[in-house]
Design a protein around this motif. Structure first.
Motif, PDB file in Angstrom:
ATOM      1  N   SER A  18     -10.653  -5.130  -2.434  1.00 39.92           N
ATOM      2  CA  SER A  18      -9.677  -5.570  -2.335  1.00 39.92           C
ATOM      3  C   SER A  18      -8.618  -4.468  -2.963  1.00 39.92           C
ATOM      4  N   LYS A  19      -9.537  -3.730  -4.467  1.00 40.52           N
ATOM      5  CA  LYS A  19      -8.574  -3.321  -5.469  1.00 40.52           C
ATOM      6  C   LYS A  19      -8.050  -1.927  -4.829  1.00 40.52           C
ATOM      7  N   GLU A  58      -5.340  -2.771  -2.786  1.00 43.16           N
ATOM      8  CA  GLU A  58      -4.215  -3.793  -2.994  1.00 43.16           C
ATOM      9  C   GLU A  58      -3.335  -2.178  -4.231  1.00 43.16           C
ATOM     10  N   ASP A  59      -3.902  -1.506  -4.294  1.00 44.75           N
ATOM     11  CA  ASP A  59      -3.580  -0.029  -4.780  1.00 44.75           C
ATOM     12  C   ASP A  59      -2.394   0.430  -3.711  1.00 44.75           C
ATOM     13  N   ASP A 111     -15.214  -7.647  -1.968  1.00 50.27           N
ATOM     14  CA  ASP A 111     -14.198  -7.882  -3.120  1.00 50.27           C
ATOM     15  C   ASP A 111     -14.806  -6.205  -4.510  1.00 50.27           C
TER      16      ASP A 111
END
Length: 165
Positions: free
Chosen positions: A95-96, A99-100, A165
């Motif tokens: 997820s991180k 997002e990036d 996640d």
């Protein structure tokens, strides 16, 4: 003849000195009137509930890092109307990282499928993911997913068999 040549050289030296003097004076005069740009991001926010150092940044994140912009992959300002792809279907993207990638303008499998080796190096350096893109073969997985097929990993993500996640 020697006298004329020496007078010409003398006139050139005097003209150069006068030019430098005038340029110096103009430079100092314009330097005094120069004011550096002001950061107006604080005035854009109402400031309620924000810490002093927590300001919104209007600077494109691509220019915040030391990565060479020459090898930057193709980016989009927003996802297509059909919506962004679930990049977490690619093994190695959580997820991180998704997002990036979205923050820098990468929303679709097609974009990742077109990356060159230098684009992969740029992404690894920019997102500080050493050897992650090549290790998990993001480009190969993205090509499969962009064609409409599924990988074993993407099927597991769809069936919620894998925690991403």
């Amino acid at each position: 003849m020697f006298e004329i040549a020496s007078l010409i050289v003398l006139n050139l030296v005097i003209a150069a000195f006068v030019g430098l003097l005038i340029g110096f004076m103009l430079g100092r005069a314009s330097k005094a009137s120069y004011t550096p740009p002001v950061d107006n991001t604080e005035s854009m926010d109402d400031g309620a509930g924000l810490k002093p150092n927590a300001r919104r940044s209007n600077i494109n994140p691509i220019f915040k890092k030391n990565s060479s912009v020459d090898n930057k992959p193709l980016i989009l300002s927003s996802p297509k109307q059909s919506g962004k792809d679930n990049l977490k279907k690619i093994k190695g993207i959580n997820s991180k990282i998704e997002e990036d990638l979205n923050k820098i303008g990468i929303f679709h499998f097609e974009q990742i499928a077109k990356w060159t080796s230098k684009n992969c190096d740029w992404i690894e350096e920019f997102l500080q993911l050493p050897r992650c893109v090549k290790k998990y073969q993001w480009v190969d997985q993205a090509r499969i997913l962009a064609s409409g097929k599924e990988t074993v990993y993407s099927q597991k993500v769809e069936d919620n068999e894998v925690e991403v996640d």
